[in-house]
Scaffold this motif. Structure first.
Motif, PDB file in Angstrom:
ATOM      1  N   VAL A   1      41.777  34.726  46.783  1.00 43.79           N
ATOM      2  CA  VAL A   1      40.629  35.621  46.643  1.00 43.79           C
ATOM      3  C   VAL A   1      39.571  34.947  45.782  1.00 43.79           C
ATOM      4  O   VAL A   1      39.868  34.011  45.020  1.00 43.79           O
ATOM      5  CB  VAL A   1      41.035  36.977  46.009  1.00 43.79           C
ATOM      6  CG1 VAL A   1      42.029  37.727  46.890  1.00 43.79           C
ATOM      7  CG2 VAL A   1      41.597  36.790  44.608  1.00 43.79           C
ATOM      8  N   ASP A   2      38.346  35.424  45.914  1.00 43.89           N
ATOM      9  CA  ASP A   2      37.287  34.953  45.026  1.00 43.89           C
ATOM     10  C   ASP A   2      37.442  35.639  43.680  1.00 43.89           C
ATOM     11  O   ASP A   2      37.531  36.871  43.608  1.00 43.89           O
ATOM     12  CB  ASP A   2      35.902  35.291  45.594  1.00 43.89           C
ATOM     13  CG  ASP A   2      35.533  34.452  46.795  1.00 43.89           C
ATOM     14  OD1 ASP A   2      35.971  33.293  46.865  1.00 43.89           O
ATOM     15  OD2 ASP A   2      34.791  34.960  47.662  1.00 43.89           O
ATOM     16  N   ARG A   3      37.510  34.856  42.618  1.00 48.60           N
ATOM     17  CA  ARG A   3      37.439  35.414  41.277  1.00 48.60           C
ATOM     18  C   ARG A   3      35.957  35.601  40.996  1.00 48.60           C
ATOM     19  O   ARG A   3      35.149  34.692  41.226  1.00 48.60           O
ATOM     20  CB  ARG A   3      38.072  34.466  40.261  1.00 48.60           C
ATOM     21  CG  ARG A   3      38.034  35.021  38.859  1.00 48.60           C
ATOM     22  CD  ARG A   3      38.693  34.098  37.863  1.00 48.60           C
ATOM     23  NE  ARG A   3      38.482  34.622  36.526  1.00 48.60           N
ATOM     24  CZ  ARG A   3      38.702  33.941  35.418  1.00 48.60           C
ATOM     25  NH1 ARG A   3      39.187  32.707  35.486  1.00 48.60           N
ATOM     26  NH2 ARG A   3      38.474  34.487  34.246  1.00 48.60           N
ATOM     27  N   VAL A   4      35.577  36.797  40.526  1.00 49.29           N
ATOM     28  CA  VAL A   4      34.168  37.099  40.271  1.00 49.29           C
ATOM     29  C   VAL A   4      33.982  37.539  38.826  1.00 49.29           C
ATOM     30  O   VAL A   4      34.942  37.847  38.120  1.00 49.29           O
ATOM     31  CB  VAL A   4      33.639  38.178  41.248  1.00 49.29           C
ATOM     32  CG1 VAL A   4      33.650  37.670  42.690  1.00 49.29           C
ATOM     33  CG2 VAL A   4      34.420  39.477  41.142  1.00 49.29           C
ATOM     34  N   ASP A   5      32.723  37.570  38.408  1.00 51.47           N
ATOM     35  CA  ASP A   5      32.418  37.969  37.031  1.00 51.47           C
ATOM     36  C   ASP A   5      31.928  39.419  36.991  1.00 51.47           C
ATOM     37  O   ASP A   5      31.968  40.135  37.989  1.00 51.47           O
ATOM     38  CB  ASP A   5      31.409  37.000  36.404  1.00 51.47           C
ATOM     39  CG  ASP A   5      30.039  37.006  37.085  1.00 51.47           C
ATOM     40  OD1 ASP A   5      29.739  37.939  37.876  1.00 51.47           O
ATOM     41  OD2 ASP A   5      29.259  36.075  36.819  1.00 51.47           O
ATOM     42  N   GLU A   6      31.444  39.836  35.831  1.00 56.27           N
ATOM     43  CA  GLU A   6      30.975  41.207  35.623  1.00 56.27           C
ATOM     44  C   GLU A   6      29.751  41.551  36.473  1.00 56.27           C
ATOM     45  O   GLU A   6      29.393  42.717  36.606  1.00 56.27           O
ATOM     46  CB  GLU A   6      30.648  41.437  34.136  1.00 56.27           C
ATOM     47  CG  GLU A   6      31.841  41.316  33.208  1.00 56.27           C
ATOM     48  CD  GLU A   6      32.709  42.562  33.172  1.00 56.27           C
ATOM     49  OE1 GLU A   6      32.215  43.668  33.412  1.00 56.27           O
ATOM     50  OE2 GLU A   6      33.919  42.402  32.895  1.00 56.27           O
TER      51      GLU A   6
ATOM     52  N   TRP B   1      41.866  39.401  36.027  1.00 57.10           N
ATOM     53  CA  TRP B   1      40.608  38.791  36.466  1.00 57.10           C
ATOM     54  C   TRP B   1      39.976  39.630  37.564  1.00 57.10           C
ATOM     55  O   TRP B   1      40.666  40.147  38.446  1.00 57.10           O
ATOM     56  CB  TRP B   1      40.863  37.389  37.006  1.00 57.10           C
ATOM     57  CG  TRP B   1      41.255  36.374  35.979  1.00 57.10           C
ATOM     58  CD1 TRP B   1      41.047  36.424  34.626  1.00 57.10           C
ATOM     59  CD2 TRP B   1      41.935  35.148  36.226  1.00 57.10           C
ATOM     60  NE1 TRP B   1      41.547  35.299  34.022  1.00 57.10           N
ATOM     61  CE2 TRP B   1      42.100  34.495  34.985  1.00 57.10           C
ATOM     62  CE3 TRP B   1      42.420  34.530  37.382  1.00 57.10           C
ATOM     63  CZ2 TRP B   1      42.721  33.261  34.863  1.00 57.10           C
ATOM     64  CZ3 TRP B   1      43.045  33.306  37.266  1.00 57.10           C
ATOM     65  CH2 TRP B   1      43.186  32.674  36.015  1.00 57.10           C
ATOM     66  N   LEU B   2      38.681  39.724  37.528  1.00 54.89           N
ATOM     67  CA  LEU B   2      37.959  40.467  38.553  1.00 54.89           C
ATOM     68  C   LEU B   2      38.019  39.728  39.882  1.00 54.89           C
ATOM     69  O   LEU B   2      37.914  38.504  39.935  1.00 54.89           O
ATOM     70  CB  LEU B   2      36.494  40.660  38.142  1.00 54.89           C
ATOM     71  CG  LEU B   2      36.255  41.527  36.910  1.00 54.89           C
ATOM     72  CD1 LEU B   2      34.777  41.512  36.534  1.00 54.89           C
ATOM     73  CD2 LEU B   2      36.723  42.941  37.162  1.00 54.89           C
TER      74      LEU B   2
ATOM     75  N   GLY C   1      39.379  38.265  51.116  1.00 51.61           N
ATOM     76  CA  GLY C   1      39.854  36.898  50.986  1.00 51.61           C
ATOM     77  C   GLY C   1      38.778  35.983  50.440  1.00 51.61           C
ATOM     78  O   GLY C   1      37.589  36.320  50.424  1.00 51.61           O
ATOM     79  N   ALA C   2      39.189  34.814  49.970  1.00 50.64           N
ATOM     80  CA  ALA C   2      38.224  33.831  49.448  1.00 50.64           C
ATOM     81  C   ALA C   2      37.180  33.528  50.520  1.00 50.64           C
ATOM     82  O   ALA C   2      37.521  33.246  51.665  1.00 50.64           O
ATOM     83  CB  ALA C   2      38.958  32.560  49.037  1.00 50.64           C
ATOM     84  N   GLY C   3      35.912  33.638  50.151  1.00 54.88           N
ATOM     85  CA  GLY C   3      34.812  33.362  51.061  1.00 54.88           C
ATOM     86  C   GLY C   3      34.507  34.468  52.049  1.00 54.88           C
ATOM     87  O   GLY C   3      33.579  34.344  52.845  1.00 54.88           O
TER      88      GLY C   3
ATOM     89  N   VAL D   1      33.091  32.931  40.620  1.00 57.61           N
ATOM     90  CA  VAL D   1      33.269  31.903  39.593  1.00 57.61           C
ATOM     91  C   VAL D   1      34.439  30.980  39.914  1.00 57.61           C
ATOM     92  O   VAL D   1      34.671  30.009  39.197  1.00 57.61           O
ATOM     93  CB  VAL D   1      33.450  32.526  38.183  1.00 57.61           C
ATOM     94  CG1 VAL D   1      32.191  33.275  37.762  1.00 57.61           C
ATOM     95  CG2 VAL D   1      34.666  33.435  38.126  1.00 57.61           C
ATOM     96  N   GLY D   2      35.174  31.278  41.004  1.00 60.51           N
ATOM     97  CA  GLY D   2      36.286  30.425  41.387  1.00 60.51           C
ATOM     98  C   GLY D   2      37.132  31.084  42.455  1.00 60.51           C
ATOM     99  O   GLY D   2      36.856  32.207  42.886  1.00 60.51           O
TER     100      GLY D   2
END
Length: 162
Positions: free
Chosen positions: A5-10, A28-29, A69-71, A15-16
């Motif tokens: 999955v995409d890790r995201v920020d606030e 982690w978000l 999912g990631a992307g 972000v990864g």
């Protein structure tokens, strides 16, 4: 390797890329896409999760969905989850809103979509034990009994206010 999955920020910016299990474990978000399924009469699909499932066993929910999912965009994930969980293909989903959900299991960005579902539904029995169509009043009454996935209750409040 597990589900990526995409890790995201606030701010919901990527972000990864991480494994979903690690995102949950570390708080982690990441992104989750859900859909409010309505029938042509406007009723909302409500379902019960199987007793043996790892998350929220035996509880009711009014949202169909899962991790993006990631992307994968929220809309892509919402459409994919409709096909995986309900056997519904080619139904347009419309994003209603996103919000930062401080979930019971972990925090995540929740994308809430809407779709009108016509025709036959073939639920995945590993995800859905029972389903029925509820009017908004019936849904609110059922939620008041406290047997619903807690994260979905907050989403319902926001959805009805939108």
């Amino acid at each position: 390797m597990g589900e990526l999955v995409d890790r995201v920020d606030e701010e919901d910016l990527v972000v990864g890329v991480v494994e979903r299990a690690e995102a949950i474990e570390r708080g982690w978000l990441h992104r989750v896409a859900t859909t409010v399924c309505r029938d042509p009469r406007g009723r909302i699909l409500v379902h019960r999760r199987p007793d043996g499932i790892s998350r929220f066993p035996g509880q009711y929910n009014w949202l169909i969905g899962g991790a993006a999912g990631a992307g994968e965009s929220y809309e892509e994930a919402a459409a994919r989850e409709l096909s995986e969980e309900l056997g519904v293909f080619g139904v347009p989903v419309r994003q209603v809103f996103t919000f930062l959900c401080r979930g019971e299991i972990s925090p995540y960005w929740l994308g809430v979509h809407e779709a009108v579902v016509r025709g036959v539904i073939v639920p995945d029995p590993t995800e859905i034990d029972w389903y029925g169509w509820f009017g908004e009043g019936e849904l609110l009454e059922a939620v008041g009994r406290g047997e619903f996935v807690s994260d979905g209750v907050e989403a319902l409040r926001r959805y009805l206010a939108a």
